[in-house]
Design a protein around this motif. Structure first.
Motif, short mmCIF file in Angstrom:
data_model
loop_
_atom_site.label_atom_id
_atom_site.label_comp_id
_atom_site.label_asym_id
_atom_site.label_seq_id
_atom_site.Cartn_x
_atom_site.Cartn_y
_atom_site.Cartn_z
N ASN A 155 0.82 -1.21 0.00
CA ASN A 155 0.00 0.00 0.00
C ASN A 155 0.86 1.26 0.00
O ASN A 155 0.58 2.21 0.71
N ASN A 156 1.90 1.26 -0.79
CA ASN A 156 2.79 2.41 -0.90
C ASN A 156 2.07 3.53 -1.66
O ASN A 156 1.82 3.39 -2.85
N VAL A 157 1.74 4.62 -0.99
CA VAL A 157 1.03 5.72 -1.62
C VAL A 157 1.82 7.01 -1.40
O VAL A 157 2.18 7.34 -0.27
N LYS A 158 2.11 7.71 -2.51
CA LYS A 158 2.83 8.98 -2.44
C LYS A 158 1.97 10.04 -3.12
O LYS A 158 1.70 9.96 -4.32
N LEU A 159 1.54 11.05 -2.36
CA LEU A 159 0.69 12.12 -2.88
C LEU A 159 1.51 13.04 -3.78
O LEU A 159 2.58 13.51 -3.38
N ILE A 160 1.02 13.29 -4.99
CA ILE A 160 1.72 14.15 -5.94
C ILE A 160 1.06 15.53 -6.00
O ILE A 160 1.71 16.55 -5.89
N ALA A 161 -0.26 15.56 -6.20
CA ALA A 161 -0.99 16.83 -6.30
C ALA A 161 -2.35 16.68 -5.64
O ALA A 161 -2.93 15.60 -5.63
N GLN A 162 -2.84 17.79 -5.09
CA GLN A 162 -4.11 17.78 -4.39
C GLN A 162 -4.90 19.02 -4.78
O GLN A 162 -4.32 20.10 -4.93
N ASN A 163 -6.20 18.88 -4.93
CA ASN A 163 -7.08 19.99 -5.28
C ASN A 163 -7.83 20.42 -4.02
O ASN A 163 -8.94 19.97 -3.76
N LYS A 164 -7.22 21.30 -3.21
CA LYS A 164 -7.83 21.75 -1.97
C LYS A 164 -9.04 22.66 -2.24
O LYS A 164 -9.98 22.70 -1.47
N LYS A 165 -8.98 23.36 -3.34
CA LYS A 165 -10.06 24.29 -3.70
C LYS A 165 -11.37 23.54 -3.94
O LYS A 165 -12.45 24.05 -3.66
N ALA A 166 -11.29 22.32 -4.43
CA ALA A 166 -12.49 21.54 -4.73
C ALA A 166 -13.29 21.27 -3.46
O ALA A 166 -14.52 21.29 -3.49
N ARG A 167 -12.62 21.00 -2.36
CA ARG A 167 -13.33 20.74 -1.10
C ARG A 167 -14.04 21.98 -0.59
O ARG A 167 -15.03 21.89 0.12
N HIS A 168 -13.53 23.16 -0.95
CA HIS A 168 -14.16 24.42 -0.55
C HIS A 168 -15.32 24.77 -1.48
O HIS A 168 -16.34 25.31 -1.03
N GLU A 169 -15.18 24.46 -2.76
CA GLU A 169 -16.17 24.88 -3.76
C GLU A 169 -17.33 23.91 -3.93
O GLU A 169 -18.38 24.30 -4.44
N TYR A 170 -17.16 22.63 -3.52
CA TYR A 170 -18.17 21.62 -3.82
C TYR A 170 -18.49 20.75 -2.61
O TYR A 170 -17.66 20.58 -1.72
N PHE A 171 -19.70 20.18 -2.62
CA PHE A 171 -20.05 19.09 -1.71
C PHE A 171 -19.61 17.81 -2.40
O PHE A 171 -19.99 17.57 -3.55
N ILE A 172 -18.84 16.99 -1.72
CA ILE A 172 -18.34 15.74 -2.31
C ILE A 172 -19.31 14.62 -1.97
O ILE A 172 -19.51 14.29 -0.79
N LEU A 173 -19.94 14.06 -3.00
CA LEU A 173 -20.94 13.02 -2.80
C LEU A 173 -20.32 11.62 -2.80
O LEU A 173 -20.63 10.80 -1.95
N GLU A 174 -19.46 11.33 -3.76
CA GLU A 174 -18.79 10.03 -3.87
C GLU A 174 -17.39 10.23 -4.42
O GLU A 174 -17.15 11.17 -5.17
N THR A 175 -16.49 9.31 -4.07
CA THR A 175 -15.15 9.35 -4.65
C THR A 175 -14.83 8.02 -5.29
O THR A 175 -15.32 6.96 -4.86
N GLU A 221 -7.87 10.35 -7.84
CA GLU A 221 -9.09 10.23 -7.04
C GLU A 221 -10.11 11.19 -7.63
O GLU A 221 -9.93 12.41 -7.59
N LEU A 222 -11.15 10.64 -8.20
CA LEU A 222 -12.18 11.41 -8.89
C LEU A 222 -13.40 11.50 -7.98
O LEU A 222 -13.76 10.51 -7.34
N ALA A 223 -14.03 12.67 -7.91
CA ALA A 223 -15.17 12.86 -7.03
C ALA A 223 -16.39 13.31 -7.81
O ALA A 223 -16.29 14.13 -8.74
N LEU A 224 -17.53 12.78 -7.44
CA LEU A 224 -18.81 13.25 -7.94
C LEU A 224 -19.24 14.36 -6.99
O LEU A 224 -19.37 14.13 -5.79
N VAL A 225 -19.40 15.58 -7.51
CA VAL A 225 -19.60 16.75 -6.65
C VAL A 225 -20.83 17.54 -7.05
O VAL A 225 -21.31 17.45 -8.18
N LYS A 226 -21.30 18.33 -6.08
CA LYS A 226 -22.38 19.28 -6.32
C LYS A 226 -21.89 20.63 -5.84
O LYS A 226 -21.31 20.74 -4.76
N GLY A 227 -22.09 21.67 -6.61
CA GLY A 227 -21.59 23.00 -6.28
C GLY A 227 -22.22 23.58 -5.03
O GLY A 227 -23.40 23.39 -4.76
#
Length: 156
Positions: A6-26, A122-128
């Protein structure tokens, strides 16, 4: 040996998405890339702030994800903003396409990371969110910070 599984290394993150959208599913999905793009991602030269995804012809496509050209890639470098195909199971794509038909839902990438030497998104289904929802989140975050600060000062 189990640690490498389970070696996971984070490369990029979209922090703005969590502020702009409600995350329904990932969803975790693979991404179709060329060699120089993978090398550039390993160096961390990727931007997903403006990226979004949609479904065309039974396939999921990622748009506006910027992968900077690899310095030593010369003629093998691809267009940094080209559309990239995401690799998902057919049943997940069908479920997503049905969800996207609802009003106001979209697909946004949240993270790009390396998992066992494979590039994953990591793709998210979101609502604005509306403006008042964003203000509510900010107020909640400020209240949490002040409570944490009070607890920290009380412990001293």
């Amino acid at each position: 040996m189990a640690d490498n599984k389970n070696n996971v290394k984070l490369i990029a993150q979209n922090k703005k998405a969590r502020h702009e959208y409600f995350i329904l599913e990932t969803y975790e999905c693979g991404i179709e890339l060329f060699g120089t793009e993978v090398k550039s991602i390993r160096e961390g030269k990727v931007n997903i702030k403006e990226a979004y995804a949609n479904i065309k012809g039974g396939e999921v496509w990622l748009h506006a994800m910027n992968i900077s050209p690899f310095e030593k890639g010369n003629i093998f470098n691809r267009d940094p903003l080209r559309d990239k195909r995401l690799l998902m199971h057919k049943r997940e794509i069908l479920k997503l396409s049905q969800s996207l038909k609802e009003q106001g839902l979209s697909l946004v990438p949240l993270k790009v990371y390396l998992k066992n030497s494979l590039v994953k998104v990591e793709l998210a289904l979101v609502k604005g969110k509306k403006l008042y929802d964003k203000r509510e989140d900010i107020a909640r975050r400020d209240a949490r910070r002040s409570i944490d600060r009070a607890i920290k000062n009380a412990q001293r």
